[in-house]
Design an enzyme around this catalytic site. Structure first.
Site: not given
Length: 185
Positions: A23, A46, A62, A132, A169
């Site tokens: 399945r 978050q 980042h 994330y 960036d």
């Protein structure tokens, strides 16, 4: 789940273990007890999703400055993505060093990146989605970025041709600038 510590202390690749049949499959993507046994348990506050439509997209490096630094648990649910982490912890023996893990929907793996590390990514296929989990809230006043192709870091990005990079960036500060500012704080 299998936890494999990486060259940067506190970074772990997590190999997920799907249980499947004709399945499909079921997979546990987080287990507080297993993370707690390794000192990695967090209160995740978050969860974000990022989608990149084209191969060769680079995002990063980042991070958020203390006291708003955040640990991240990152997983690819579509595509294949080269994830980079750079140690920004001034007192760490690996300060300024980088490591990488390739995440993919097929491999069913994740990476835990601790507070004090910047992270970036490069898509290796089209149509990549990352999830994330973060243990800190997004704070625009604390966010920052280090140049993804900084020669002092020497990250071996797996991209041929011109990468797709945001203006933010492209215009990021150098690692030397970050290091000098870190020394003065």
């Amino acid at each position: 789940m299998t936890f494999k510590e990486q060259t940067i202390k506190g970074v772990f690749e997590i190999i997920l273990e799907p249980k499947g049949d004709e399945r499909g499959f079921f997979i546990r993507t987080y287990d507080d007890k297993l993370f707690e046994e390794r000192g990695l348990a967090r209160q995740w506050v978050q969860e974000n999703e990022s989608f990149s439509k084209s191969k060769g997209t680079i995002r990063g490096l980042h991070f958020q400055h203390p006291p708003y630094a955040e640990a991240k648990l990152i997983r690819a649910t579509s595509g294949e993505v080269f994830i980079v982490f750079v140690d920004l912890r001034k007192k760490s023996p690996s300060f300024g060093k980088w490591g990488s893990v390739t995440l993919s929907a097929e491999k069913k793996n994740a990476v835990f990146v601790p507070r004090g590390c910047a992270n970036g990514m490069c898509t290796l296929t089209d149509d990549c989605t990352l999830f994330y989990k973060m243990d800190g809230y997004y704070r625009p006043e604390a966010q920052d970025v280090i140049k993804w192709d900084d020669p002092d870091l020497g990250i071996a990005w797996p991209v041929t041709g011109a990468p797709i990079v945001s203006e933010r960036d492209r215009n990021a500060k150098s690692f030397k600038f970050f290091s000098a500012a870190a020394e003065n704080s």
